[in-house]
Design an enzyme around this catalytic site. Structure first.
Site, mmCIF file in Angstrom:
data_model
loop_
_atom_site.group_PDB
_atom_site.id
_atom_site.type_symbol
_atom_site.label_atom_id
_atom_site.label_comp_id
_atom_site.label_asym_id
_atom_site.label_seq_id
_atom_site.Cartn_x
_atom_site.Cartn_y
_atom_site.Cartn_z
ATOM 1 N N HIS A 243 45.906 6.307 17.726
ATOM 2 C CA HIS A 243 44.509 5.249 16.983
ATOM 3 C C HIS A 243 43.574 5.000 16.787
ATOM 4 C CE1 HIS A 243 49.674 3.855 15.789
ATOM 5 N NE2 HIS A 243 49.631 3.816 17.272
HETATM 6 O O1 RIB Z 1 49.304 -0.711 16.436
HETATM 7 C C1 RIB Z 1 48.341 0.342 17.647
HETATM 8 C C2 RIB Z 1 47.411 -0.782 17.989
HETATM 9 O O2 RIB Z 1 48.201 -1.424 18.598
HETATM 10 C C3 RIB Z 1 46.202 0.363 19.134
HETATM 11 O O3 RIB Z 1 44.972 -0.459 19.055
HETATM 12 C C4 RIB Z 1 47.178 0.090 20.174
HETATM 13 O O4 RIB Z 1 45.901 0.505 21.182
HETATM 14 C C5 RIB Z 1 47.610 -0.836 19.993
HETATM 15 O O5 RIB Z 1 46.393 -2.550 21.435
#
Ligand code: RIB
Ligand code: CA
Length: 314
Positions: A243
């Protein structure tokens, strides 16, 4: 070369946060002014320590790292050890951090830096819950017009949620903070699950990182092999979604991403849909376009960039 882009990363490390930080550190196009940490994937005591360990990995022990909000603005903290492990950075065994934790609160670093740097020259990349950003805007409303851009990871629309059926984790942890940030009139680039779920680590991509052979690359591969097990076991996927580095990669190679300007509103009332990002992707309202919402990326190029840049680190 074009002038370096000044950047503050606001983060809750988190293995994917770690890759985002390392990508930024390894990219000469960027001038990372500091790291602000927030409670999210794991409590603040761990996210700040993890951020410092990541700076150590990159050899950036002089990087200013600040601790920020321990709790969301109004709700109780929800964490994600089920994904990231009890330390938040499970996978490699890393030594205690050498990079010091700065005195002072992350929110004050955000405010002071935005006020002291040229107006519009600093990008903030929030890749965790948005509590620090909202607190800074509440304490110093004047900085809203001075922030160059926010490039954030969070939310989802066609992909739904990953912590509830409706909400993505970063927004769900602090929906009020997200709502205040999206309403502040700051240029925002948003990386929702709709694009990050197309950035899957896969065994081949993780192997290519491990093959670099450096201390940092091996540690990253160990992080990813731990991190991806959640999605592999739950969904039978090949790897897990990477992500947070989508934010940094967009700053470096925006042409590898596509999206559209949309209105984004945040659900802050309903228990059922708390933290949902209501994205007017099909422009069915006349609500103001308050974000550039990214929906797709060239995933092979994304992982080539990450692998190439990680190879520059010790
Ligand atoms: O949903 C994904 C996000 O939530 C990313 O930033 C991961 O590191 C968690 O913080
Ligand atoms: Ca994160």
């Amino acid at each position: 070369m074009a002038p370096k882009q000044k950047l503050i990363i606001d983060t809750d490390p988190g293995q994917d946060d770690a890759v985002a930080m390392l990508l930024a550190f390894a990219s000469p196009e960027l001038d990372v002014l500091g790291i602000t940490t927030v409670a999210g994937n794991v409590p603040l005591a761990l996210t700040q320590e993890n951020a410092r360990k990541i700076c150590d990995l990159a050899g950036c022990t002089d990087m200013p790292v600040f601790a920020g909000a321990e709790q969301p603005l109004a709700r109780s903290l929800v964490t994600a050890e089920h994904v990231h492990g009890s330390t938040g950075l499970d996978g490699p065994v890393l030594p205690p951090p050498a990079t010091p934790l700065q005195d002072g609160h992350a929110v004050d670093f955000l405010i002071d830096t935005i006020r002291s740097e040229d107006s519009g020259s600093v990008t903030i990349a929030p890749i965790g819950p948005l509590t620090n950003i909202a607190m800074a805007l509440r304490k110093a409303p004047d900085i809203a017009e001075r922030i160059g851009r926010i490039v954030m990871m969070g939310g989802g629309y066609f992909e739904g949620g990953n912590i509830t059926p409706a909400a993505e984790f970063n927004i769900y942890v602090d929906p009020q903070a997200a709502a205040e940030m999206f309403a502040a009139g700051i240029p925002i680039t948003m990386m929702p699950l709709d694009v990050t779920h197309k950035a899957m680590t896969t065994a081949a991509r993780t192997a290519a990182i491990r093959a670099i052979g450096s201390k940092t690359a091996v540690a990253v591969a160990d992080m990813l092999e731990f991190y991806e097990r959640f999605d592999e076991e739950k969904y039978g996927s090949d790897g897990g979604p990477l992500h947070d580095p989508c934010t940094i990669a967009w700053m470096l190679q925006p042409e590898r991403f596509s999206g559209r300007h949309c209105n984004v509103e945040i659900e802050t009332e309903s228990d059922l849909t708390m933290g949902m990002t209501v994205i007017d992707w099909r422009q069915v309202t006349d609500r103001p376009h308050n974000a550039f919402v990214v929906g797709d990326l060239d995933a092979d190029a994304f992982f080539r960039l990450i692998t190439d840049r990680l190879a520059k680190l010790p």
